[in-house]
Design a protein around this motif. Structure first.
Motif, mmCIF file in Angstrom:
data_model
loop_
_atom_site.group_PDB
_atom_site.id
_atom_site.type_symbol
_atom_site.label_atom_id
_atom_site.label_comp_id
_atom_site.label_asym_id
_atom_site.label_seq_id
_atom_site.Cartn_x
_atom_site.Cartn_y
_atom_site.Cartn_z
ATOM 1 N N THR A 92 -25.091 23.783 12.524
ATOM 2 C CA THR A 92 -26.514 23.927 12.969
ATOM 3 C C THR A 92 -27.470 25.330 12.132
ATOM 4 O OG1 THR A 92 -25.545 26.100 14.558
ATOM 5 C CG2 THR A 92 -25.727 23.372 14.921
ATOM 6 N N GLY A 93 -26.694 26.199 11.657
ATOM 7 C CA GLY A 93 -26.781 27.533 11.014
ATOM 8 C C GLY A 93 -26.980 28.396 11.706
ATOM 9 N N ARG A 94 -27.067 28.606 12.884
ATOM 10 C CA ARG A 94 -27.187 29.769 13.920
ATOM 11 C C ARG A 94 -26.085 29.959 14.534
ATOM 12 N NH1 ARG A 94 -32.681 29.170 17.460
ATOM 13 N NH2 ARG A 94 -31.312 28.246 19.363
ATOM 14 N N MET A 95 -25.673 31.359 14.692
ATOM 15 C CA MET A 95 -24.519 32.011 15.624
ATOM 16 C C MET A 95 -24.399 31.292 17.083
ATOM 17 S SD MET A 95 -22.907 34.341 13.573
ATOM 18 C CE MET A 95 -23.000 35.357 12.202
ATOM 19 N N PHE A 96 -23.302 31.668 16.925
ATOM 20 C CA PHE A 96 -22.800 30.692 18.248
ATOM 21 C C PHE A 96 -23.620 29.173 18.717
ATOM 22 C CE2 PHE A 96 -20.700 35.082 18.626
ATOM 23 C CZ PHE A 96 -19.548 34.676 19.039
ATOM 24 N N THR A 97 -23.986 29.130 18.175
ATOM 25 C CA THR A 97 -25.025 27.204 18.599
ATOM 26 C C THR A 97 -24.541 25.796 17.880
ATOM 27 O OG1 THR A 97 -26.987 28.900 18.179
ATOM 28 C CG2 THR A 97 -27.274 26.073 17.833
ATOM 29 N N GLY A 98 -24.313 25.130 18.878
ATOM 30 C CA GLY A 98 -24.038 24.382 19.099
ATOM 31 C C GLY A 98 -22.058 23.901 19.226
ATOM 32 N N LEU A 114 -31.670 38.111 29.084
ATOM 33 C CA LEU A 114 -31.904 37.685 27.240
ATOM 34 C C LEU A 114 -32.583 37.073 26.461
ATOM 35 C CD1 LEU A 114 -29.069 41.168 27.112
ATOM 36 C CD2 LEU A 114 -31.473 41.137 26.949
ATOM 37 N N ALA A 115 -32.459 35.453 27.165
ATOM 38 C CA ALA A 115 -32.677 34.471 26.524
ATOM 39 C C ALA A 115 -33.533 33.821 26.749
ATOM 40 C CB ALA A 115 -31.263 33.609 26.123
ATOM 41 N N SER A 116 -34.210 32.980 25.791
ATOM 42 C CA SER A 116 -35.719 32.313 26.548
ATOM 43 C C SER A 116 -35.009 30.837 27.499
ATOM 44 C CB SER A 116 -36.216 31.563 25.723
ATOM 45 O OG SER A 116 -36.098 31.191 24.290
ATOM 46 N N ALA A 117 -33.652 30.370 26.859
ATOM 47 C CA ALA A 117 -33.688 29.634 27.049
ATOM 48 C C ALA A 117 -31.759 29.442 27.677
ATOM 49 C CB ALA A 117 -33.114 28.466 26.351
ATOM 50 N N PRO A 118 -31.013 28.429 28.537
ATOM 51 C CA PRO A 118 -29.521 28.575 29.078
ATOM 52 C C PRO A 118 -28.363 27.992 27.548
ATOM 53 C CG PRO A 118 -30.823 26.868 30.084
ATOM 54 C CD PRO A 118 -31.425 27.818 29.608
ATOM 55 N N ASN A 119 -29.203 27.014 26.863
ATOM 56 C CA ASN A 119 -27.925 26.404 25.905
ATOM 57 C C ASN A 119 -28.996 26.615 24.952
ATOM 58 O OD1 ASN A 119 -30.187 24.608 26.897
ATOM 59 N ND2 ASN A 119 -29.283 23.159 25.927
ATOM 60 N N SER A 120 -28.302 26.597 23.775
ATOM 61 C CA SER A 120 -29.015 26.448 21.987
ATOM 62 C C SER A 120 -28.215 25.350 21.812
ATOM 63 C CB SER A 120 -28.113 28.140 21.702
ATOM 64 O OG SER A 120 -28.490 27.933 19.721
ATOM 65 N N GLU A 121 -28.932 24.402 20.788
ATOM 66 C CA GLU A 121 -28.218 22.803 20.754
ATOM 67 C C GLU A 121 -28.374 23.364 18.997
ATOM 68 O OE1 GLU A 121 -26.557 20.882 21.990
ATOM 69 O OE2 GLU A 121 -26.576 21.552 24.029
ATOM 70 N N SER A 122 -29.812 23.778 18.536
ATOM 71 C CA SER A 122 -29.840 23.192 17.032
ATOM 72 C C SER A 122 -30.909 24.978 16.507
ATOM 73 C CB SER A 122 -30.501 22.535 16.629
ATOM 74 O OG SER A 122 -31.395 22.524 17.254
ATOM 75 N N ALA A 123 -30.604 25.207 15.508
ATOM 76 C CA ALA A 123 -31.988 26.637 15.035
ATOM 77 C C ALA A 123 -33.031 26.234 14.732
ATOM 78 C CB ALA A 123 -31.222 26.137 13.323
ATOM 79 N N ASP A 124 -33.173 25.075 15.425
ATOM 80 C CA ASP A 124 -34.979 24.586 15.702
ATOM 81 C C ASP A 124 -35.726 24.123 16.441
ATOM 82 O OD1 ASP A 124 -33.890 22.768 15.597
ATOM 83 O OD2 ASP A 124 -35.567 21.620 14.309
ATOM 84 N N ASP A 125 -34.373 24.992 17.807
ATOM 85 C CA ASP A 125 -34.587 24.014 19.359
ATOM 86 C C ASP A 125 -35.708 25.201 19.916
ATOM 87 O OD1 ASP A 125 -33.246 26.780 20.115
ATOM 88 O OD2 ASP A 125 -31.369 25.380 20.173
#
Length: 258
Positions: A92-98, A114-125
């Protein structure tokens, strides 16, 4: 899909020494990190994974390059992990993502504000971090998730410069796992932070205050890594992770956000 099109291209490859020191902003540093080619074994592995892929992601183009830190340039809280996962951040190109580790971490970051969303799927999410930056001592995915000591040391100028650029605002560092702890202490000492002797040992809940000659203060908090080995076995529970992040948030002066 033509597999040649998913191979990473690293124009103007750089080495950590010199390139890290020459970065005057985090944006410059992050861009330079993505062009690093200092460790042949890691370069070969990250690019091989980006071509062979995991079956579940075979239609995706992998990042396949070193992964920069993620988060604002004025962060007062930093999280330090180990290295990108082969099919997570290396994809994904982003730390701890995917990956599964990221699912646990970002859920907890969201839960404590501390984060705007509860999950991180991709660097452009569109996910954003509030006052928090995530980084690692090794920026390329290593085989078997095990970088060598030489690879760790070669990569250390990137982390050292990142912490220098964060220094005006940085107040707390949460270290995820013993590897990150051992890698971080020499970097902090070289940067002028007064690391106690004997060096403090890692442990979940470890709490170490550091000072410097300029009167600055930095709190290190130890937390078991969010690896599946820890989260699946219950060694690290969501409650344990949230407790560490809440203490870090409050000490950093962030408070609940969002």
């Amino acid at each position: 899909m033509d597999e040649t099109h998913s191979r990473p291209v690293v124009p103007g490859a750089v080495e950590p020494v010199g390139s890290a020191a020459g970065a005057t902003t985090l944006a410059e540093l992050d861009e330079a990190v993505t062009r690093c080619s200092a460790c042949p074994r890691l370069v070969s592995w990250r690019e091989r994974v980006a071509v062979e892929k995991r079956a579940a992601f075979r239609e995706q183009s992998y990042w396949g390059r070193p992964v920069p830190g993620f988060g604002p340039a004025d962060a007062s809280l930093a999280l330090v992990g180990l290295a990108p996962a082969a099919h997570g951040a290396n994809r994904t190109g982003r730390m701890f993502t995917g990956d599964r580790s990221g699912e646990v971490l970002y859920r907890a970051l969201f839960d404590v504000g501390l984060a705007s969303a509860p999950n991180s799927e991709s660097a452009d999410d569109g996910l954003r971090l509030y006052g928090t930056r995530i980084t690692a001592p090794v920026r390329c995915a290593p085989p078997a998730n095990k970088p060598t000591p030489a690879e760790r040391d070669t990569c250390s100028p990137w982390l050292a410069r990142e912490l220098e650029l964060l220094r005006p605002t940085l107040r707390v560092v949460v270290v995820l796992g013993g590897y990150g702890w051992q890698a971080l202490l020499p970097v902090l000492a070289a940067a002028g932070w007064e690391v106690p002797r004997p060096k403090p040992r890692f442990g979940h809940g470890a709490r170490v205050g550091l000072g410097d000659a300029g009167g600055g203060e930095l709190l290190l908090l130890g937390c078991y890594h969010v690896s599946q080995q820890n989260t699946f076995t219950g060694r690290l529970t969501p409650e344990m992770l949230r407790a560490v992040l809440t203490e870090a948030r409050d000490t950093a002066g962030l408070g609940p956000v969002g």
